[in-house]
Design an enzyme around this catalytic site. Structure first.
Site, short mmCIF file in Angstrom:
data_model
loop_
_atom_site.label_atom_id
_atom_site.label_comp_id
_atom_site.label_asym_id
_atom_site.label_seq_id
_atom_site.Cartn_x
_atom_site.Cartn_y
_atom_site.Cartn_z
N CYS A 1 28.15 20.36 5.15
CA CYS A 1 28.92 20.74 6.34
C CYS A 1 28.29 20.23 7.62
O CYS A 1 27.83 21.02 8.46
CB CYS A 1 29.09 22.24 6.36
SG CYS A 1 30.07 22.77 4.96
N ARG B 1 8.10 0.56 -0.35
CA ARG B 1 9.51 0.22 -0.52
C ARG B 1 9.73 -1.05 -1.34
O ARG B 1 10.64 -1.10 -2.17
CB ARG B 1 10.11 0.04 0.89
CG ARG B 1 11.61 -0.06 0.93
CD ARG B 1 12.10 -0.44 2.33
NE ARG B 1 11.46 0.26 3.41
CZ ARG B 1 11.97 1.33 4.02
NH1 ARG B 1 13.12 1.82 3.65
NH2 ARG B 1 11.31 1.91 5.01
N GLU C 1 -0.86 -1.61 0.83
CA GLU C 1 -0.23 -0.31 0.54
C GLU C 1 1.28 -0.48 0.46
O GLU C 1 2.02 0.13 1.25
CB GLU C 1 -0.58 0.70 1.64
CG GLU C 1 -2.07 0.93 1.83
CD GLU C 1 -2.37 1.76 3.07
OE1 GLU C 1 -1.46 2.02 3.89
OE2 GLU C 1 -3.54 2.15 3.23
#
Ligand code: LLP
Length: 420
Positions: free
Chosen positions: A343, A278, A275
């Protein structure tokens, strides 16, 4: 190896200069290279050429963009999914239902039913109650669900705590010392064909020691169950291979991984399932951004870019490193902090980093952003949802549009009780 290179001093994706994409689509924008995706898919498959019986399912969570999935489907990849939404994407990209593996610790009964009705090939069961529910639903549909049991091997993968999954206190899998008994009980249920075991101990792994130990433990259990007469024909080895985010920090290669797997699993006589996420998409994508301001700071300037933590969450979430490079570097270097407009002080991509000198208006990229990048984006601070582009040679296309605040606002409602 990827296809993001400097030509005549300007960073290109394959044959397209970054500046052309910025001009056409604006920034921030994710850019994927088709040739890189294809290369990585081939390299990973070639690395496993010594494994006779195998199935490779791309972990869609790493990059669920339809165009990316289409490229991988053409490479013969199946899909590892963790939600009904990911199943819809895999099917929409043309992946065959029987090549889909359904992982995930919290599949709902509705998702289990839809997956059965769609013909999903394998369910990776995370707890006994889920297996019982799957058996009931399958039997009620007159079907038999092919399933494996995910085992928690209690191994420390040695990666960031938030992406470690194989220690006993983690939420994933059943404890290895209970797995045999749970497997045997589930295998006796009508509606369920229990065919093997699965594991996945973590992501961005650099050290094969823990994963090798985990494979050996789970393989021994699978062989033990088979010796007891269970109809075991497979082990799902999960994903987890690391990629080089930072120059000079190089993980083991897919070939190293393939050699390790071949050595550890030799003689098992089982189908092996993989599987990868990345390792397939990470270096096939960059996040292109524009410098808004160079703001003087106490020790060094803040480079304020138009990408933020809502576009690329990894640095804020995992203290992750992404190389930052100017699109047209002058050769001069500077020390700076790099931050986005959101922010929060956590909206910082890098601190005290040695980078190319950049000024307001310059383009730059965060490298290795193809995995867990766009898919983890949000609209925090009412920012647009970041778009995605795929490059193929000298052409490119928008493969996910920028979703503007106007579109997001249009999906919201002010209820009657707030109307004047
Ligand atoms: N299989 C299972 C069961 C998984 O949980 C995962 C990833 C994979 C395969 C794919 O792992 P990979 O080959 O990509 O390492 N958002 C985090 C990573 C989360 C990984 C979750 N599971 C990050 O940005 O680092």
């Amino acid at each position: 190896m990827d296809h993001f290179d400097y030509r005549n001093g300007v960073l290109h994706a394959e044959d397209v200069p970054m500046s052309a994409i910025a001009e056409a689509v604006g920034t921030p924008v994710y850019i994927y290279s088709r040739a890189t995706l294809e290369r990585h898919a081939q390299v990973f498959r070639d690395a496993l050429s010594a494994i006779p019986n195998k199935h490779i399912a791309f972990a869609i969570k790493a990059n669920p963009n339809l165009a990316v999935l289409k490229v991988l489907a053409k490479q013969g990849y199946g899909a590892d999914i963790v939600s009904g939404g990911e199943m819809k994407r895999a099917l929409a990209a043309g992946m065959a239902a029987h090549d889909i593996v359904f992982s995930g610790v919290g599949k709902t009964r509705i998702e289990l039913r839809e997956a059965l009705e769609s013909g999903v090939g394998q369910f990776n069961i995370e707890l006994e109650e889920e297996g019982v529910a799957l058996a009931e639903i399958a039997a009620s549909l007159g079907m038999t669900a092919t399933a494996v049991l995910r085992v928690n091997p209690d191994v420390d993968a040695g990666t960031h705590a938030k992406i470690s999954t194989g220690m006993k206190e983690n939420k994933f899998g059943v404890p290895i010392d209970e797995a045999g008994a749970i497997f045997t009980r589930l295998a006796a249920l009508p509606g369920l064909a229990m065919r093997g075991l699965a594991l996945h101990i973590g992501s961005q792994l650099f050290d094969f020691g823990p994963i090798e130990a985990a494979y050996a433990k789970v393989g021994a259990l699978a062989l033990d169950l088979r010796a007891q007469g269970q109809d075991i024909d497979r082990v799902d080895l999960g994903g987890g291979l690391g990629v080089p985010y930072e120059r000079g920090k190089v993980p083991p290669t897919p070939a190293d991984y393939g050699a390790m797997v071949e050595r550890v699993t030799r003689g098992w006589g089982l189908k092996l399932m993989f599987e990868p996420g990345r390792v397939i998409v990470g270096n096939a994508g960059v996040l292109l951004t524009r410098v808004i301001w160079v703001k003087p700071g106490v020790a060094r300037p803040y480079i304020i870019v138009d990408a933020a933590m809502n576009d690329l969450a990894r640095p804020a979430m995992y203290d992750a490193w992404h190389d930052f490079e100017a699109v047209a570097p002058t050769g001069a270097r500077m020390s700076a902090n790099i931050a986005g407009p959101v922010c929060e002080s956590g909206d910082t991509f890098a601190v005290n980093r040695d980078i190319d000198v950049v000024k307001s208006g310059d383009l730059a990229v965060f490298r290795t952003a193809g995995a867990y990048g766009a898919t983890m984006a949000s609209t925090y601070n009412s920012r647009a949802l970041v778009p995605e582009v795929m490059v193929d040679g000298d052409r490119f296309a928008v493969v996910a549009e920028r979703v503007l605040p106007e579109t997001l606002i249009a999906a919201e409602r002010v209820p009657d009780f707030l109307r004047d």
